[in-house]
Design an enzyme around this catalytic site. Sequence first.
Site, PDB file in Angstrom:
ATOM      1  CG  ASP A  55      18.618  14.086   8.258  1.00 53.08           C
ATOM      2  OD1 ASP A  55      17.744  14.920   7.960  1.00 53.08           O
ATOM      3  OD2 ASP A  55      19.818  14.382   8.388  1.00 53.08           O
ATOM      4  CG  MET A  98      34.707  28.083   5.813  1.00 54.49           C
ATOM      5  SD  MET A  98      36.182  27.332   5.061  1.00 54.49           S
ATOM      6  CE  MET A  98      35.484  26.292   3.809  1.00 54.49           C
ATOM      7  CG  ASN A 101      26.610  32.654   7.839  1.00 56.40           C
ATOM      8  OD1 ASN A 101      25.821  33.582   7.918  1.00 56.40           O
ATOM      9  ND2 ASN A 101      26.443  31.523   8.521  1.00 56.40           N
ATOM     10  CB  ILE A 123      29.980  26.846   4.818  1.00 48.85           C
ATOM     11  CG1 ILE A 123      30.937  26.490   5.970  1.00 48.85           C
ATOM     12  CG2 ILE A 123      30.752  27.287   3.581  1.00 48.85           C
ATOM     13  CD1 ILE A 123      31.805  25.263   5.732  1.00 48.85           C
ATOM     14  N   GLY A 124      27.136  27.675   3.703  1.00 47.63           N
ATOM     15  CA  GLY A 124      26.302  28.076   2.568  1.00 47.63           C
ATOM     16  C   GLY A 124      25.593  29.400   2.799  1.00 47.63           C
ATOM     17  CG  HIS A 135      22.962  21.092   4.742  1.00 48.87           C
ATOM     18  ND1 HIS A 135      21.836  21.467   5.463  1.00 48.87           N
ATOM     19  CD2 HIS A 135      23.949  20.930   5.640  1.00 48.87           C
ATOM     20  CE1 HIS A 135      22.168  21.529   6.748  1.00 48.87           C
ATOM     21  NE2 HIS A 135      23.448  21.193   6.872  1.00 48.87           N
ATOM     22  CG  LEU A 136      27.573  24.109   1.110  1.00 47.04           C
ATOM     23  CD1 LEU A 136      28.197  25.239   0.288  1.00 47.04           C
ATOM     24  CD2 LEU A 136      28.054  22.746   0.617  1.00 47.04           C
TER      25      LEU A 136
HETATM   26  P1  AMP Z   1      26.728  24.251  10.633  1.00 47.58           P
HETATM   27  O1  AMP Z   1      27.188  22.820  10.807  1.00 47.58           O
HETATM   28  O2  AMP Z   1      25.632  24.401   9.604  1.00 47.58           O
HETATM   29  O3  AMP Z   1      26.432  24.960  11.920  1.00 47.58           O
HETATM   30  O4  AMP Z   1      27.982  25.035   9.977  1.00 47.58           O
HETATM   31  C1  AMP Z   1      29.202  25.138  10.668  1.00 47.58           C
HETATM   32  C2  AMP Z   1      30.246  25.693   9.718  1.00 47.58           C
HETATM   33  O5  AMP Z   1      29.802  26.967   9.220  1.00 47.58           O
HETATM   34  C3  AMP Z   1      31.590  25.923  10.376  1.00 47.58           C
HETATM   35  O6  AMP Z   1      32.646  25.538   9.491  1.00 47.58           O
HETATM   36  C4  AMP Z   1      31.616  27.429  10.558  1.00 47.58           C
HETATM   37  O7  AMP Z   1      32.920  27.930  10.579  1.00 47.58           O
HETATM   38  C5  AMP Z   1      30.884  27.867   9.311  1.00 47.58           C
HETATM   39  N1  AMP Z   1      30.434  29.255   9.429  1.00 47.58           N
HETATM   40  C6  AMP Z   1      29.560  29.787  10.301  1.00 47.58           C
HETATM   41  N2  AMP Z   1      29.472  31.128  10.134  1.00 47.58           N
HETATM   42  C7  AMP Z   1      30.307  31.445   9.109  1.00 47.58           C
HETATM   43  C8  AMP Z   1      30.682  32.653   8.466  1.00 47.58           C
HETATM   44  N3  AMP Z   1      30.156  33.842   8.830  1.00 47.58           N
HETATM   45  N4  AMP Z   1      31.583  32.589   7.460  1.00 47.58           N
HETATM   46  C9  AMP Z   1      32.132  31.408   7.087  1.00 47.58           C
HETATM   47  N5  AMP Z   1      31.823  30.227   7.659  1.00 47.58           N
HETATM   48  C10 AMP Z   1      30.925  30.238   8.663  1.00 47.58           C
END
Ligand code: AMP
Length: 304
Positions: free
Chosen positions: A53, A188, A239, A236-237, A113-114
């Site tokens: 990574d 989030m 959605n 987060i990025g 990448h969020l």
């Molecule tokens: P990941 O580590 O890429 O799976 O991202 C996880 C983060 O994305 C968590 O904080 C989730 O709450 C956030 N997340 C997933 N779906 C949404 C959404 N529809 N709106 C806001 N945050 C989201």
Amino acid sequence: GERFQRPTLVDDAVVEAIRDMIPLAPLHNPANLDGIEVARTLFPGVPSVAVFDTAFHQTMPSATYRYAIPEYLYLKHRVRRYGFHGTSHQYVGERAAAVLGKPFDRCNLITLHLGNGASATAIRAGRSIDTSMGMTPLEGLVMGTRCGDLDPAILFYTAEQLGLDNQALDDLLNRQSGLLGLCGVNDMREIHRLAAEGDDRAELAIAITARRIRKYIGAYYAELGRVDAIVFTGGIGENDAEVRHRACAGLENLGIALDDSANLSADRGERAISAAHSQVKILVIPTNEELAIARQALAAVGGG
Ligand code: AMP
């Protein structure tokens, strides 16, 4: 570490090299080595490929990856910025190039990448030239439970005031901080729900998160000079229209302008969310690290 710059067929020497780097990644490398050893035992004769990574960030110049601390810490103890999420930054960067209709090696991009972990990368001509995570994934953006950028003196102060040892400090900054530390929740979606109900801590957590992202967009814009696109990915990025909106707010003079209805649209998949007049395209590109790893592994074993 600096040893691996591309996907690598695993042999005894590679296993030893990964073992040698356990001090740099004490949580990850032993567990990953277990996986490699089990796979080699259960599937003798089937090649294993290690995909790092950190590899995509090995193109960073020393002016980016060195810290302003005594040189021996780098030379003897390998203290430098390595960066992480490289597989994701490279994948969404390549997809962004395809969406832009330009070769990746002619694209300047800021990829964000969020997710629960979060990082920003500056890509010049298809190569990583800077990234927000550092020697470990703790540096940079605000994350689910990690603090990101911090005055390092807070460590001495906290250790002294609270009588914390290294392990407690590690736990404090890696697992008790970030969104969780600010408002008690690290999901989030839940934070938005609380903020909408008037929870000030949740609102502040969103504000600090978005502000930090915007600060990195500005910093990487200055490093790159010209930016073709800003790319949002991760949970987060991909959605969170509100965080994207706040992260891009006020950047119109840099040629960065969102199209609010495109940003709010329920579309999923790869899409542009910038206004027609925006000099810099703003893209949402769902990441797919598993696909990227599978393709890199296939290429490493000579598959087509
Ligand atoms: P990941 O580590 O890429 O799976 O991202 C996880 C983060 O994305 C968590 O904080 C989730 O709450 C956030 N997340 C997933 N779906 C949404 C959404 N529809 N709106 C806001 N945050 C989201």
